[in-house]
Design a protein around this motif. Structure first.
Motif, short mmCIF file in Angstrom:
data_model
loop_
_atom_site.label_atom_id
_atom_site.label_comp_id
_atom_site.label_asym_id
_atom_site.label_seq_id
_atom_site.Cartn_x
_atom_site.Cartn_y
_atom_site.Cartn_z
N UNK A 41 0.86 -1.18 0.00
CA UNK A 41 0.00 0.00 0.00
C UNK A 41 0.90 1.24 0.00
N UNK A 42 0.33 2.38 -0.32
CA UNK A 42 1.12 3.61 -0.32
C UNK A 42 1.66 3.92 1.08
N UNK A 43 0.87 3.64 2.11
CA UNK A 43 1.32 3.85 3.49
C UNK A 43 2.50 2.94 3.81
N UNK A 44 2.41 1.68 3.41
CA UNK A 44 3.52 0.75 3.63
C UNK A 44 4.76 1.20 2.87
N UNK A 45 4.57 1.66 1.63
CA UNK A 45 5.70 2.14 0.82
C UNK A 45 6.37 3.33 1.51
N UNK A 103 -3.20 3.34 18.93
CA UNK A 103 -2.17 3.09 17.91
C UNK A 103 -2.76 3.16 16.51
N UNK A 104 -3.93 2.59 16.32
CA UNK A 104 -4.52 2.60 14.97
C UNK A 104 -4.93 4.00 14.53
N UNK A 105 -5.52 4.78 15.44
CA UNK A 105 -5.92 6.15 15.10
C UNK A 105 -4.71 7.03 14.84
N UNK A 106 -3.70 6.91 15.71
CA UNK A 106 -2.49 7.73 15.55
C UNK A 106 -1.78 7.38 14.25
N UNK A 107 -1.68 6.09 13.95
CA UNK A 107 -1.03 5.66 12.71
C UNK A 107 -1.75 6.22 11.50
N UNK A 108 -3.07 6.14 11.50
CA UNK A 108 -3.85 6.68 10.38
C UNK A 108 -3.64 8.19 10.26
N UNK A 109 -3.69 8.89 11.38
CA UNK A 109 -3.50 10.35 11.38
C UNK A 109 -2.12 10.72 10.82
N UNK A 110 -1.10 9.96 11.22
CA UNK A 110 0.28 10.24 10.82
C UNK A 110 0.66 9.61 9.48
N UNK A 111 -0.27 8.88 8.88
CA UNK A 111 -0.07 8.23 7.59
C UNK A 111 1.10 7.25 7.60
N UNK A 112 1.13 6.41 8.65
CA UNK A 112 2.10 5.31 8.74
C UNK A 112 1.32 4.05 9.10
N UNK A 113 1.97 2.91 8.99
CA UNK A 113 1.29 1.68 9.38
C UNK A 113 1.20 1.62 10.90
N UNK A 114 0.25 0.86 11.37
CA UNK A 114 0.10 0.70 12.81
C UNK A 114 1.36 0.07 13.41
#
Length: 151
Positions: A41-45, A103-114
């Motif tokens: 995914x783009x986030x993983x990349x 962790x999931x909300x913060x990761x989404x907000x920061x555009x990184x994987x959990x």
């Protein structure tokens, strides 16, 4: 900062980044060439490219043999570089201030994987303990939260 921003950063360092059908790894850097597994995914990349840029800035030589302690240290340094570059303490502050403390909300907000976010928090917890202060904020790593300090 998103994946495109990191691609631009890599280009400004005269690094050639290509997405390829890698099998063994999600990313590799050799010389001035970075390969990113194309089916991510783009986030993983973004997370993988940040780590490969970390290798560019912090690693010397071939460190594929992770049974070697020196290679493991270099791998860790590259990851810490990536954590600081993509999230950093200020990113944690912004995430918490906007109410994203899981962790999931913060990761989404920061555009990184959990997983990347969790590893970042663990890294900072290992370095600072349960909390640290920066600027006018106290950051708690367990449970995750931020307290604004007043002068």
């Amino acid at each position: 900062m998103d994946y495109t921003d990191l691609l631009i950063e890599a280009d400004s360092l005269n690094l050639v980044t290509k997405e390829k059908p890698l099998k063994a790894h999600c990313g590799r850097i050799k010389g001035n060439k970075i390969a990113i597994r194309k089916d991510l995914t783009e986030t993983e990349k973004k997370c993988v490219l940040a780590e490969e840029l970390g290798h560019y800035h912090t690693t010397v030589g071939n460190i594929l043999d992770q049974s070697d302690a020196g290679n493991r240290k270099q791998e860790y340094r590259a990851r810490v570089w990536a954590y600081n570059h993509t999230i950093g303490l200020h990113g944690i502050i912004q995430s918490c201030k906007t109410g994203h403390t899981s962790a999931s909300e913060a990761a989404e907000y920061l555009e990184v994987t959990e997983q990347f976010f969790i590893e970042t928090i663990q890294c900072y917890k290992n370095k600072y303990g349960l909390y640290t202060t920066i600027d006018n904020y106290m950051i708690f790593f367990e449970p995750l939260g931020v307290l604004e300090l007043y002068k």
